[in-house]
Design a protein around this motif. Sequence first.
Motif, mmCIF file in Angstrom:
data_model
loop_
_atom_site.group_PDB
_atom_site.id
_atom_site.type_symbol
_atom_site.label_atom_id
_atom_site.label_comp_id
_atom_site.label_asym_id
_atom_site.label_seq_id
_atom_site.Cartn_x
_atom_site.Cartn_y
_atom_site.Cartn_z
ATOM 1 N N GLU A 146 45.001 36.704 33.044
ATOM 2 C CA GLU A 146 46.152 36.848 33.932
ATOM 3 C C GLU A 146 45.759 37.254 35.345
ATOM 4 O O GLU A 146 46.273 36.721 36.331
ATOM 5 C CB GLU A 146 47.146 37.865 33.360
ATOM 6 N N VAL A 147 44.857 38.214 35.450
ATOM 7 C CA VAL A 147 44.484 38.708 36.775
ATOM 8 C C VAL A 147 43.877 37.602 37.626
ATOM 9 O O VAL A 147 44.026 37.600 38.858
ATOM 10 C CB VAL A 147 43.510 39.903 36.657
ATOM 11 N N CYS A 148 43.224 36.628 36.994
ATOM 12 C CA CYS A 148 42.575 35.550 37.740
ATOM 13 C C CYS A 148 43.590 34.582 38.334
ATOM 14 O O CYS A 148 43.497 34.224 39.505
ATOM 15 C CB CYS A 148 41.603 34.795 36.841
ATOM 16 N N TRP A 149 44.560 34.144 37.505
ATOM 17 C CA TRP A 149 45.499 33.148 38.040
ATOM 18 C C TRP A 149 46.569 33.783 38.928
ATOM 19 O O TRP A 149 47.200 33.102 39.741
ATOM 20 C CB TRP A 149 46.110 32.301 36.934
ATOM 21 N N GLN A 150 46.775 35.091 38.805
ATOM 22 C CA GLN A 150 47.775 35.733 39.658
ATOM 23 C C GLN A 150 47.271 35.957 41.084
ATOM 24 O O GLN A 150 48.020 35.816 42.047
ATOM 25 C CB GLN A 150 48.184 37.081 39.055
ATOM 26 N N LEU A 151 46.021 36.335 41.234
ATOM 27 C CA LEU A 151 45.463 36.642 42.546
ATOM 28 C C LEU A 151 45.561 35.443 43.495
ATOM 29 O O LEU A 151 45.240 34.332 43.085
ATOM 30 C CB LEU A 151 44.007 37.053 42.369
ATOM 31 N N PRO A 152 45.990 35.637 44.755
ATOM 32 C CA PRO A 152 46.352 36.899 45.403
ATOM 33 C C PRO A 152 47.852 37.169 45.475
ATOM 34 O O PRO A 152 48.335 37.802 46.403
ATOM 35 C CB PRO A 152 45.761 36.728 46.795
#
Length: 254
Positions: A146-152
């Motif tokens: 999740e953290v990868c596709w949400q950034l930035p």
Amino acid sequence: RVPEVALDFPRQWVEFVDPADDNQLIRADLTWLTSRWTCIFGRGCQGIDAARPDAGCCVHGAHFAEKKDHKRVARWVEKLTPELWENHDIGHKGGWTEKEDGASKTRVVDNACIFHNSEGFAGGYGCALHHLADQEGVSFIETKPEVCWQLPLRRGYEDLEYEDGSERLVVVLGEYDRRNWGEGGHDFPWYCTGNPEAHVATDPVYVGSRDEIIALIGQPAYDVLADLCDKREALLRANPTDAALAPHPADPVP
């Protein structure tokens, strides 16, 4: 350090009731969402670590949001082949996760996430899980942590209590700037969201990152938000010198 705008500048925010949930408010940063930022990985991105500029923002590995995030990614990892994942053998021999301060995250190999394929790798430069999504015909939202596709993009939550005692959850959607990385974010030699070099998209963020925003706030809320962004875009075109409608300062000058 290349030019980068200040962290604080006037922003235009909007707030509306989530059409899918009357007890929830959406608060969104229109200045960011109508900006011309785009990911320029492999197209001028200088990364967040001078020692591995080729790895973009993938140098620290990715922390999982929760157990189901980990389990979802694990199912896709099983589909990765040596042809698609440069560290396939390393990952299967020593594992592809590790613990940091008690939290599970993707393992770091050679100062980059284990899923980072180096430049020149036949299976594709960059994230193996991203390439897997392309191969499988699905969104990278399905395959990556999740953290990868949400950034930035940054989704936060606030509790709002009215004077009459009623309450609402506020979902805040905005820009993930240096400060959101913690103290270390200020040491990055380069960072994209405030850098004009990354504000080169034809489409604004709310269009280019449509799938990610829908995943974060839902389709009904996105439809309302997109309409509001459309209206702001129209106002900006009609009133390019109106200070109240100022674009993101990293955007190109009209």
